[in-house]
Write an enzyme that holds these catalytic residues in place. Structure first.
Site, PDB file in Angstrom:
ATOM      1  N   LYS A   1     -16.555  -7.943   3.956  1.00 30.17           N
ATOM      2  CA  LYS A   1     -15.631  -8.816   4.687  1.00 30.17           C
ATOM      3  C   LYS A   1     -15.296  -8.107   6.004  1.00 30.17           C
ATOM      4  CE  LYS A   1     -11.844  -7.183   1.718  1.00 30.17           C
ATOM      5  NZ  LYS A   1     -10.717  -7.414   0.896  1.00 30.17           N
TER       6      LYS A   1
ATOM      7  N   ARG B   1      -1.952  -6.588  -8.110  1.00 29.81           N
ATOM      8  CA  ARG B   1      -0.821  -7.498  -7.880  1.00 29.81           C
ATOM      9  C   ARG B   1      -0.861  -8.708  -8.784  1.00 29.81           C
ATOM     10  NH1 ARG B   1      -2.777  -8.228  -1.952  1.00 29.81           N
ATOM     11  NH2 ARG B   1      -4.571  -8.370  -3.325  1.00 29.81           N
TER      12      ARG B   1
ATOM     13  N   HIS C   1       0.845  -1.206   0.000  1.00 23.93           N
ATOM     14  CA  HIS C   1       0.000   0.000   0.000  1.00 23.93           C
ATOM     15  C   HIS C   1       0.876   1.249   0.000  1.00 23.93           C
ATOM     16  CE1 HIS C   1      -3.147  -2.628   2.236  1.00 23.93           C
ATOM     17  NE2 HIS C   1      -3.568  -2.479   1.000  1.00 23.93           N
TER      18      HIS C   1
ATOM     19  N   SER D   1      -2.894  -7.737   3.136  1.00 28.73           N
ATOM     20  CA  SER D   1      -3.242  -7.547   4.554  1.00 28.73           C
ATOM     21  C   SER D   1      -3.589  -8.894   5.190  1.00 28.73           C
ATOM     22  CB  SER D   1      -4.437  -6.599   4.682  1.00 28.73           C
ATOM     23  OG  SER D   1      -4.105  -5.342   4.181  1.00 28.73           O
TER      24      SER D   1
HETATM   25  O1  PNS Z   1      -9.031  -3.101   0.084  1.00 35.50           O
HETATM   26  P1  PNS Z   1     -10.279  -3.638  -0.544  1.00 35.50           P
HETATM   27  O2  PNS Z   1     -11.078  -4.408   0.464  1.00 35.50           O
HETATM   28  O3  PNS Z   1     -10.006  -4.422  -1.801  1.00 35.50           O
HETATM   29  O4  PNS Z   1     -11.161  -2.342  -0.977  1.00 35.50           O
HETATM   30  C1  PNS Z   1     -12.427  -2.499  -1.589  1.00 35.50           C
HETATM   31  C2  PNS Z   1     -13.131  -1.140  -1.746  1.00 35.50           C
HETATM   32  C3  PNS Z   1     -13.119  -0.365  -0.431  1.00 35.50           C
HETATM   33  C4  PNS Z   1     -12.432  -0.307  -2.788  1.00 35.50           C
HETATM   34  C5  PNS Z   1     -14.596  -1.421  -2.222  1.00 35.50           C
HETATM   35  O5  PNS Z   1     -15.137  -2.422  -1.387  1.00 35.50           O
HETATM   36  C6  PNS Z   1     -15.486  -0.191  -2.125  1.00 35.50           C
HETATM   37  O6  PNS Z   1     -15.296   0.768  -2.826  1.00 35.50           O
HETATM   38  N1  PNS Z   1     -16.472  -0.247  -1.200  1.00 35.50           N
HETATM   39  C7  PNS Z   1     -17.402   0.849  -0.975  1.00 35.50           C
HETATM   40  C8  PNS Z   1     -18.815   0.422  -1.353  1.00 35.50           C
HETATM   41  C9  PNS Z   1     -19.047   0.595  -2.842  1.00 35.50           C
HETATM   42  O7  PNS Z   1     -18.898   1.678  -3.379  1.00 35.50           O
HETATM   43  N2  PNS Z   1     -19.447  -0.489  -3.515  1.00 35.50           N
HETATM   44  C10 PNS Z   1     -19.783  -0.426  -4.939  1.00 35.50           C
HETATM   45  C11 PNS Z   1     -18.673  -0.859  -5.827  1.00 35.50           C
HETATM   46  S1  PNS Z   1     -18.589  -2.618  -5.867  1.00 35.50           S
END
Ligand code: PNS
Length: 161
Positions: free
Chosen positions: A41, A90, A17, A128
C-alpha cells in the site's frame, strides 16, 4: 539484552502507536520501531518523514530507537537479533490479519515470535488512514496524533503544499 521490534507503516504515527510503544518498551531492554520503506500500500509520507516524525515523538523514551527497513521482516529481525515482534490489535479483523502475518513469518523463520497487544479502548478507532482522511479535510486531528507532529501533518495537507 532483549530486543523487540515494532514494525509498521506509521503513515503517520498515531496516539494508538504511542500507547503500544510505551507499553512494549517496558517489556524489553530495547524496542526498535521499524518503519517499512516500501509497502504494497503506497504511503502518503516518505520513509524519511515517517522516521523523523516518530523520532520527534519518541525522544523521551531512552530504550526506543527508530529506523526504517526494507524487505522481509524476518530478515530484519534476525539482523537485529530481536527476540520478538510486537503488534497492536484494535479489532477482530486486525486479529485475523495478525494471525496470518505471524503464521507466514513463522513459516519463513522458525524462531519467529510475536506479542499482540490489545489497543486501549479509546484508541481502538484511531488509524493512520483515518488521520490522513480527517487531515485532508482540514479537520481536528489533535486527539489522534502526538502533539509533537500535529502541525507537521496539518502542513503537509495544507492547500499550499
Ligand atoms: O502498519 P502495517 O502496514 O499494518 O504494517 C505491516 C508490516 C510492516 C508489519 C508488514 O507489511 C511487514 O512486515 N512487511 C514486510 C514484508 C514482509 O516481511 N512480508 C511477509 C509477511 S506478510
Amino acid at each position: 539484552m532483549k530486543t523487540f521490534i515494532y514494525p509498521g507503516s506509521f503513515d503517520p504515527l498515531t496516539r494508538g502507536h504511542m500507547d503500544i510503544i510505551w507499553r512494549a518498551s517496558s517489556l524489553c531492554d530495547r524496542l526498535i520501531v521499524a518503519v517499512l520503506k516500501n509497502n504494497s500500500k503506497e504511503a502518503f509520507f516518505s520513509p524519511e518523514e515517517r522516521v523523523q516524525m516518530a523520532q520527534l515523538c519518541l525522544l523521551p523514551f531512552s530504550n526506543v530507537l527508530v529506523c526504517s527497513f526494507d524487505g522481509l521482516l524476518v530478515d530484519f529481525m534476525q539482523e537485529q537479533k530481536a527476540a520478538a515482534v510486537v503488534r497492536g490489535i484494535r479489532s477482530e479483523s486486525d486479529f485475523r490479519y495478525e494471525l496470518e502475518l505471524s503464521a507466514t513469518n513463522r513459516l519463513l523463520y522458525d524462531k519467529y515470535e510475536s506479542f499482540l497487544l490489545p489497543a486501549r479502548q479509546d484508541y481502538a478507532i484511531i488509524s493512520s488512514s483515518i488521520v490522513r482522511e480527517v487531515a485532508s479535510y482540514g479537520g481536528d486531528i489533535s486527539a489522534m496524533v502526538p502533539e509533537q507532529i500535529e502541525n507537521i501533518i496539518k502542513e503537509r495537507f495544507s492547500p499550499n503544499n
